[in-house]
Design a protein around this motif. Structure first.
Motif, PDB file in Angstrom:
ATOM      1  N   ASP A  26     -11.744  71.030 -54.479  1.00  0.00           N
ATOM      2  CA  ASP A  26     -11.011  71.713 -55.549  1.00  0.00           C
ATOM      3  C   ASP A  26     -10.027  70.805 -56.281  1.00  0.00           C
ATOM      4  O   ASP A  26      -9.246  71.268 -57.119  1.00  0.00           O
ATOM      5  CB  ASP A  26     -10.245  72.911 -54.972  1.00  0.00           C
ATOM      6  CG  ASP A  26     -11.171  73.959 -54.376  1.00  0.00           C
ATOM      7  OD1 ASP A  26     -12.294  74.097 -54.879  1.00  0.00           O
ATOM      8  OD2 ASP A  26     -10.775  74.614 -53.380  1.00  0.00           O
ATOM      9  N   ARG A  27     -10.034  69.536 -55.960  1.00  0.00           N
ATOM     10  CA  ARG A  27      -9.098  68.617 -56.605  1.00  0.00           C
ATOM     11  C   ARG A  27      -9.670  68.109 -57.936  1.00  0.00           C
ATOM     12  O   ARG A  27     -10.860  68.315 -58.254  1.00  0.00           O
ATOM     13  CB  ARG A  27      -8.801  67.432 -55.683  1.00  0.00           C
ATOM     14  CG  ARG A  27      -8.408  67.800 -54.264  1.00  0.00           C
ATOM     15  CD  ARG A  27      -7.228  68.757 -54.215  1.00  0.00           C
ATOM     16  NE  ARG A  27      -5.987  68.119 -54.686  1.00  0.00           N
ATOM     17  CZ  ARG A  27      -4.818  68.719 -54.711  1.00  0.00           C
ATOM     18  NH1 ARG A  27      -4.702  69.983 -54.315  1.00  0.00           N
ATOM     19  NH2 ARG A  27      -3.745  68.078 -55.130  1.00  0.00           N
ATOM     20  N   SER A  28      -8.859  67.411 -58.648  1.00  0.00           N
ATOM     21  CA  SER A  28      -9.275  66.886 -59.951  1.00  0.00           C
ATOM     22  C   SER A  28     -10.328  65.789 -59.768  1.00  0.00           C
ATOM     23  O   SER A  28     -10.407  65.177 -58.699  1.00  0.00           O
ATOM     24  CB  SER A  28      -8.064  66.307 -60.679  1.00  0.00           C
ATOM     25  OG  SER A  28      -7.599  65.138 -60.008  1.00  0.00           O
ATOM     26  N   PRO A  29     -11.148  65.537 -60.785  1.00  0.00           N
ATOM     27  CA  PRO A  29     -12.156  64.465 -60.674  1.00  0.00           C
ATOM     28  C   PRO A  29     -11.555  63.120 -60.302  1.00  0.00           C
ATOM     29  O   PRO A  29     -12.155  62.357 -59.535  1.00  0.00           O
ATOM     30  CB  PRO A  29     -12.785  64.441 -62.073  1.00  0.00           C
ATOM     31  CG  PRO A  29     -12.614  65.836 -62.589  1.00  0.00           C
ATOM     32  CD  PRO A  29     -11.282  66.293 -62.060  1.00  0.00           C
TER      33      PRO A  29
ATOM     34  N   GLN B 125      -8.952  62.570 -58.449  1.00  0.00           N
ATOM     35  CA  GLN B 125      -8.631  62.579 -57.023  1.00  0.00           C
ATOM     36  C   GLN B 125      -9.901  62.576 -56.182  1.00  0.00           C
ATOM     37  O   GLN B 125      -9.952  61.970 -55.104  1.00  0.00           O
ATOM     38  CB  GLN B 125      -7.769  63.787 -56.693  1.00  0.00           C
ATOM     39  CG  GLN B 125      -6.355  63.707 -57.254  1.00  0.00           C
ATOM     40  CD  GLN B 125      -5.540  64.950 -56.951  1.00  0.00           C
ATOM     41  OE1 GLN B 125      -6.093  66.055 -56.814  1.00  0.00           O
ATOM     42  NE2 GLN B 125      -4.222  64.786 -56.875  1.00  0.00           N
ATOM     43  N   GLN B 126     -10.948  63.259 -56.654  1.00  0.00           N
ATOM     44  CA  GLN B 126     -12.205  63.295 -55.904  1.00  0.00           C
ATOM     45  C   GLN B 126     -12.841  61.912 -55.782  1.00  0.00           C
ATOM     46  O   GLN B 126     -13.577  61.649 -54.837  1.00  0.00           O
ATOM     47  CB  GLN B 126     -13.183  64.276 -56.563  1.00  0.00           C
ATOM     48  CG  GLN B 126     -12.785  65.736 -56.377  1.00  0.00           C
ATOM     49  CD  GLN B 126     -13.807  66.688 -56.970  1.00  0.00           C
ATOM     50  OE1 GLN B 126     -14.890  66.275 -57.399  1.00  0.00           O
ATOM     51  NE2 GLN B 126     -13.449  67.967 -57.011  1.00  0.00           N
ATOM     52  N   ARG B 127     -12.529  61.036 -56.735  1.00  0.00           N
ATOM     53  CA  ARG B 127     -13.061  59.675 -56.638  1.00  0.00           C
ATOM     54  C   ARG B 127     -12.453  58.911 -55.459  1.00  0.00           C
ATOM     55  O   ARG B 127     -12.956  57.853 -55.072  1.00  0.00           O
ATOM     56  CB  ARG B 127     -12.792  58.928 -57.944  1.00  0.00           C
ATOM     57  CG  ARG B 127     -13.747  59.321 -59.068  1.00  0.00           C
ATOM     58  CD  ARG B 127     -13.697  58.322 -60.198  1.00  0.00           C
ATOM     59  NE  ARG B 127     -12.436  58.372 -60.914  1.00  0.00           N
ATOM     60  CZ  ARG B 127     -12.180  59.164 -61.949  1.00  0.00           C
ATOM     61  NH1 ARG B 127     -13.124  59.997 -62.392  1.00  0.00           N
ATOM     62  NH2 ARG B 127     -11.000  59.121 -62.551  1.00  0.00           N
ATOM     63  N   LEU B 128     -11.381  59.447 -54.888  1.00  0.00           N
ATOM     64  CA  LEU B 128     -10.744  58.797 -53.731  1.00  0.00           C
ATOM     65  C   LEU B 128     -11.366  59.236 -52.409  1.00  0.00           C
ATOM     66  O   LEU B 128     -10.907  58.821 -51.342  1.00  0.00           O
ATOM     67  CB  LEU B 128      -9.245  59.123 -53.715  1.00  0.00           C
ATOM     68  CG  LEU B 128      -8.433  58.635 -54.912  1.00  0.00           C
ATOM     69  CD1 LEU B 128      -7.005  59.170 -54.821  1.00  0.00           C
ATOM     70  CD2 LEU B 128      -8.424  57.109 -54.954  1.00  0.00           C
ATOM     71  N   VAL B 129     -12.397  60.100 -52.488  1.00  0.00           N
ATOM     72  CA  VAL B 129     -12.945  60.666 -51.256  1.00  0.00           C
ATOM     73  C   VAL B 129     -13.469  59.589 -50.302  1.00  0.00           C
ATOM     74  O   VAL B 129     -13.355  59.701 -49.080  1.00  0.00           O
ATOM     75  CB  VAL B 129     -14.051  61.692 -51.572  1.00  0.00           C
ATOM     76  CG1 VAL B 129     -15.287  61.021 -52.141  1.00  0.00           C
ATOM     77  CG2 VAL B 129     -14.401  62.510 -50.337  1.00  0.00           C
ATOM     78  N   GLY B 130     -14.038  58.512 -50.832  1.00  0.00           N
ATOM     79  CA  GLY B 130     -14.539  57.449 -49.961  1.00  0.00           C
ATOM     80  C   GLY B 130     -13.430  56.782 -49.175  1.00  0.00           C
ATOM     81  O   GLY B 130     -13.558  56.549 -47.962  1.00  0.00           O
ATOM     82  N   ASP B 131     -12.327  56.484 -49.862  1.00  0.00           N
ATOM     83  CA  ASP B 131     -11.182  55.882 -49.181  1.00  0.00           C
ATOM     84  C   ASP B 131     -10.604  56.833 -48.149  1.00  0.00           C
ATOM     85  O   ASP B 131     -10.172  56.410 -47.065  1.00  0.00           O
ATOM     86  CB  ASP B 131     -10.106  55.497 -50.194  1.00  0.00           C
ATOM     87  CG  ASP B 131     -10.565  54.373 -51.120  1.00  0.00           C
ATOM     88  OD1 ASP B 131     -11.465  53.609 -50.702  1.00  0.00           O
ATOM     89  OD2 ASP B 131     -10.033  54.280 -52.231  1.00  0.00           O
ATOM     90  N   MET B 132     -10.585  58.121 -48.494  1.00  0.00           N
ATOM     91  CA  MET B 132     -10.050  59.119 -47.560  1.00  0.00           C
ATOM     92  C   MET B 132     -10.921  59.204 -46.304  1.00  0.00           C
ATOM     93  O   MET B 132     -10.418  59.279 -45.181  1.00  0.00           O
ATOM     94  CB  MET B 132      -9.997  60.483 -48.246  1.00  0.00           C
ATOM     95  CG  MET B 132      -9.168  60.511 -49.520  1.00  0.00           C
ATOM     96  SD  MET B 132      -7.414  60.698 -49.193  1.00  0.00           S
ATOM     97  CE  MET B 132      -7.313  62.459 -49.028  1.00  0.00           C
ATOM     98  N   ALA B 133     -12.237  59.156 -46.493  1.00  0.00           N
ATOM     99  CA  ALA B 133     -13.155  59.210 -45.344  1.00  0.00           C
ATOM    100  C   ALA B 133     -12.932  58.012 -44.433  1.00  0.00           C
ATOM    101  O   ALA B 133     -12.887  58.138 -43.201  1.00  0.00           O
ATOM    102  CB  ALA B 133     -14.601  59.256 -45.826  1.00  0.00           C
ATOM    103  N   GLY B 134     -12.783  56.842 -45.048  1.00  0.00           N
ATOM    104  CA  GLY B 134     -12.527  55.651 -44.239  1.00  0.00           C
ATOM    105  C   GLY B 134     -11.252  55.771 -43.440  1.00  0.00           C
ATOM    106  O   GLY B 134     -11.192  55.368 -42.267  1.00  0.00           O
ATOM    107  N   ALA B 135     -10.213  56.345 -44.049  1.00  0.00           N
ATOM    108  CA  ALA B 135      -8.937  56.507 -43.349  1.00  0.00           C
ATOM    109  C   ALA B 135      -9.069  57.491 -42.186  1.00  0.00           C
ATOM    110  O   ALA B 135      -8.486  57.291 -41.111  1.00  0.00           O
ATOM    111  CB  ALA B 135      -7.870  56.979 -44.331  1.00  0.00           C
ATOM    112  N   VAL B 136      -9.839  58.565 -42.389  1.00  0.00           N
ATOM    113  CA  VAL B 136     -10.038  59.545 -41.316  1.00  0.00           C
ATOM    114  C   VAL B 136     -10.714  58.898 -40.120  1.00  0.00           C
ATOM    115  O   VAL B 136     -10.252  59.000 -38.976  1.00  0.00           O
ATOM    116  CB  VAL B 136     -10.887  60.734 -41.816  1.00  0.00           C
ATOM    117  CG1 VAL B 136     -11.311  61.609 -40.630  1.00  0.00           C
ATOM    118  CG2 VAL B 136     -10.087  61.564 -42.808  1.00  0.00           C
TER     119      VAL B 136
END
Length: 394
Positions: free
Chosen positions: A115-118, A120-131
């Motif tokens: 539900d985030r902005s496009p 912010q959604q482009r950061l999903v890869g970096d977020m996955a790596g951090a998780v």
């Protein structure tokens, strides 16, 4: 401006606000994929949820950059590892639960990111790596502590087993509490068929003696072995095997010098077993390459316990033969075979590949040198005992 740290903090705070729902979802997922966790033993459902809550809170705070104090993340992971090792939960099962936790956490984060902005959604890869970096760090710290604690527990258990084994061989199993503790530590019943084996250690061969335990195990025979006063002592659960069968198995494994006790039916008799096995071993000269059952060496054991009597026997019945010089050995060898053949000249001749008259002449020579007539019952008994006494001369 880098939005990721702020976004990670917002995401972590959102999930922490609904930590109870996340924990229930994670507990259900872990139990669905692990029969061990689903069973509630050795880790109870309450224990699982408490651990998940602590781990998830720390993981989310780490992910969101909200750490309260340095080092707590690794310390909690290490404590989890030690606890699971003490509970006996397999490490692979614990690591699988951590991976399930990572999947559930990432799914919750992905749902939120949808539900985030496009931008912010482009950061999903970096977020996955951090998780997954967070999960990997937690898993590694847990696994390291688990392995270390396992080694500590194994060392402690090995020391305890060794001490209780020594208590058995020292005769302290007359105390029912000691016998029960030893049986539990060794994993065997107090009442069964056992035998003790004492194997001589060869000081000139650092690889000696071989460990017969694995070979015995393939035959269904449990055993436990410990170094003891220049020997290796073993307790063997012989079941339907006899000491002679056990001797054959040990010889097949390259055991070169060992004594075996008679079978006994209670762990409380292990002390007597080790004494008798040692008596059997003491009848074998160094380098003899033999494995001896006590019951097959009773005369030798009795004479070995009284060396002065053994010397007197040899002197009384074979003194002249022993002083006969060049013919000594052939006369002793012939006498031994003749006696073992039931005093039959024909049987002894066949065993020694010579003529019957040769046997009679040699036995006659023994009688002449010893001063005992060959047809005397006492002479034959004395000669037999004297020959066995000579075997004890190390």
């Amino acid at each position: 401006m880098n939005e990721e740290p702020a976004l990670r903090r917002e995401l972590a705070a959102t999930l922490l606000a609904d930590i109870d729902g996340l924990i229930e979802q994670l507990a259900a997922d872990i139990c669905a994929h692990s029969a061990a966790y689903a069973s509630g033993s050795p880790v109870s459902q309450d224990d699982l949820r408490v651990t998940l809550r602590g781990n998830m809170e720390l993981a989310l705070r780490e992910f969101g950059g909200m750490r309260a104090d340095a080092g707590r993340f690794e310390a909690v992971a290490a404590e989890n590892g030690r606890l699971r090792a003490e509970q006996g939960m397999p490490l692979a099962t614990v690591l699988q639960a951590y991976r399930r936790g990572g999947r559930v956490l990432w799914q919750a984060m992905a749902d939120w990111m949808r539900d985030r902005s496009p931008a912010q959604q482009r950061l999903v890869g970096d977020m996955a790596g951090a998780v997954w970096e967070t999960i990997d760090r937690f898993s590694s710290a847990m696994a390291d502590a688990y392995r270390l604690r396992t080694l500590e527990l194994q060392h402690r258990e090995a020391s305890r087993r060794g001490a209780l084994f020594e208590a058995l061989l020292d005769g302290r199993a007359d105390d029912p509490a000691v016998a029960a503790a030893a049986a539990t530590a060794l994993g065997v019943p107090r009442q069964d068929r056992y035998a003790v084996v004492v194997i001589a250690q060869d000081t000139h061969d650092p690889s000696s003696p071989p460990d017969p335990g694995p070979a015995l195990e393939t035959r269904g025979l449990w055993s436990y072995w410990r170094p003891r006063a220049g020997t290796v002592a073993g307790l063997v659960r012989v079941r339907t095997y006899g000491p002679a069968d056990l001797a054959d198995l040990l010889r097949a494994q390259g055991v070169r010098r060992a004594g075996i006790s008679p079978a006994f039916e209670s762990l409380a008799d292990a002390a007597q077993g080790v004494r008798l096995a040692r008596r059997a071993l003491d009848t074998l000269p160094p380098g003899s390459g033999q494995v001896a059952c006590l019951d097959e060496r009773l005369v030798h054991a009795a004479l070995g316990a009284e060396p002065e009597i053994a010397d007197r026997l040899a002197a009384r019945y074979l003194d002249g033969v022993l002083r006969s010089g060049a013919e000594r050995q052939v006369l002793l060898d012939t006498l031994r075979v003749w006696l073992d053949s039931g005093c039959s000249a024909s049987a002894a001749a066949a065993a020694l590949f010579c003529h019957r008259n040769t046997i009679l002449n040699r036995v006659g020579r023994v009688a002449e040198l010893s001063g005992w007539p060959a047809d005397s019952g006492e002479a034959r008994l004395g000669w037999a005992l004297a020959l066995r006494a000579l075997e004890l001369e190390h």
